[in-house]
Design a protein around this motif. Sequence first.
Motif, PDB file in Angstrom:
ATOM      1  N   UNK A 220     -47.435 -19.422 -33.446  1.00  0.00           N
ATOM      2  CA  UNK A 220     -47.502 -18.135 -32.358  1.00  0.00           C
ATOM      3  C   UNK A 220     -47.358 -18.490 -31.017  1.00  0.00           C
ATOM      4  N   UNK A 221     -46.795 -17.883 -30.038  1.00  0.00           N
ATOM      5  CA  UNK A 221     -46.615 -18.102 -28.768  1.00  0.00           C
ATOM      6  C   UNK A 221     -46.858 -16.753 -28.034  1.00  0.00           C
ATOM      7  N   UNK A 230     -43.498 -16.895 -35.736  1.00  0.00           N
ATOM      8  CA  UNK A 230     -42.592 -17.350 -36.552  1.00  0.00           C
ATOM      9  C   UNK A 230     -43.158 -17.978 -37.649  1.00  0.00           C
ATOM     10  N   UNK A 231     -42.539 -18.061 -38.946  1.00  0.00           N
ATOM     11  CA  UNK A 231     -42.833 -18.768 -40.079  1.00  0.00           C
ATOM     12  C   UNK A 231     -42.477 -20.441 -39.961  1.00  0.00           C
ATOM     13  N   UNK A 232     -43.265 -21.096 -40.719  1.00  0.00           N
ATOM     14  CA  UNK A 232     -42.955 -22.614 -40.593  1.00  0.00           C
ATOM     15  C   UNK A 232     -41.676 -23.012 -41.164  1.00  0.00           C
ATOM     16  N   UNK A 233     -40.984 -24.087 -40.632  1.00  0.00           N
ATOM     17  CA  UNK A 233     -40.125 -24.697 -41.230  1.00  0.00           C
ATOM     18  C   UNK A 233     -40.355 -25.217 -42.694  1.00  0.00           C
ATOM     19  N   UNK A 234     -39.389 -25.207 -43.505  1.00  0.00           N
ATOM     20  CA  UNK A 234     -39.626 -25.955 -44.894  1.00  0.00           C
ATOM     21  C   UNK A 234     -39.499 -27.535 -44.696  1.00  0.00           C
ATOM     22  N   UNK A 235     -40.363 -28.305 -45.362  1.00  0.00           N
ATOM     23  CA  UNK A 235     -40.120 -29.763 -45.088  1.00  0.00           C
ATOM     24  C   UNK A 235     -41.045 -30.406 -46.183  1.00  0.00           C
ATOM     25  N   UNK A 261     -39.274 -16.913 -25.790  1.00  0.00           N
ATOM     26  CA  UNK A 261     -40.274 -17.634 -26.486  1.00  0.00           C
ATOM     27  C   UNK A 261     -39.819 -17.753 -27.930  1.00  0.00           C
ATOM     28  N   UNK A 262     -39.219 -16.785 -28.615  1.00  0.00           N
ATOM     29  CA  UNK A 262     -38.545 -17.087 -29.960  1.00  0.00           C
ATOM     30  C   UNK A 262     -37.545 -18.661 -29.870  1.00  0.00           C
TER      31      UNK A 262
END
Length: 292
Positions: A220-221, A230-235, A261-262
């Motif tokens: 969150x910014x 934004x959701x997290x990056x899958x990793x 920001x996005x």
Amino acid sequence: MHPILAVGLGEILWDVLPRTRLLGGAPANFAYHVNALGGAGVPVSRVGDDDLGREALSLLVCLGLNIDAVSLDEDHPTGTVDARVDADGVATYVFPDDVAWDFLTLDQSALTLAANADVVCFGSLAQRGEVSRRAVHHFLAATKKGLKIFDINLRQDFYSAEILAASMDAADVLKINDAELDVVTGLFSLPQGEQPALRALMERHDLDLAVLTRGDKGSLLLSPDTVSDLPGEPVEVVDTIGAGDAFTAALALGHLKQWPLDEINRYAAKVAAHVCSQPGAMPEMPRKLRLA
């Protein structure tokens, strides 16, 4: 055009894992990642005049970092930290006292670096001792034009409300994770909820940007008039060591380039996810993530 000059101000130390030893420390990690992403990252720190200190300096040079502002301490050892990584790849840390970075001193070249820096990132850990705390704030006061990012980085009991408040007062940007926000909410009697708590800190300390990371649950910014969540990056996580510092490095570069920001949030999450997929705090950065 000159690359963005970014200073990581504070500790350099060795992460001692069960089977290996890796160079780290959040400010050093930040400087490395800025460098790896196309900026000019410079650590300002102190190591012991011992084998571990000389090995650290040699490795930083091999990694492409300028070490002119890393001083040698003849009286205190190079910092180490016992790092334990759980089954999910999440690290916890135990820090010995009275090590070289607790006695950070600034010479004229360091103060000149402060005056020329585009961004300085600092945390609370390096302020656990009075000597380094004074040096950190002296450096920040000498930073004339640079963006100041306080990556709060709570460790053990090496912080106080006074240290955190003074650091937020000195900063333009606050970076904090979800576990740290819970602690700070209680410490400062903030309103409940992520955005209300962060907004309260922004208003109290005149911050331009607040950044909350939640691991795989996204980030969150908040600016005064914009929100990016934004959701997290899958990793597939190997370990989380250095991932937050990589996020901060990418955030700093995007913010200084005045991205929306996005866009900053998405880029920082991709960089942090890459670091999570690799062992250690300073993995090689793929060309697709570099800005230059």
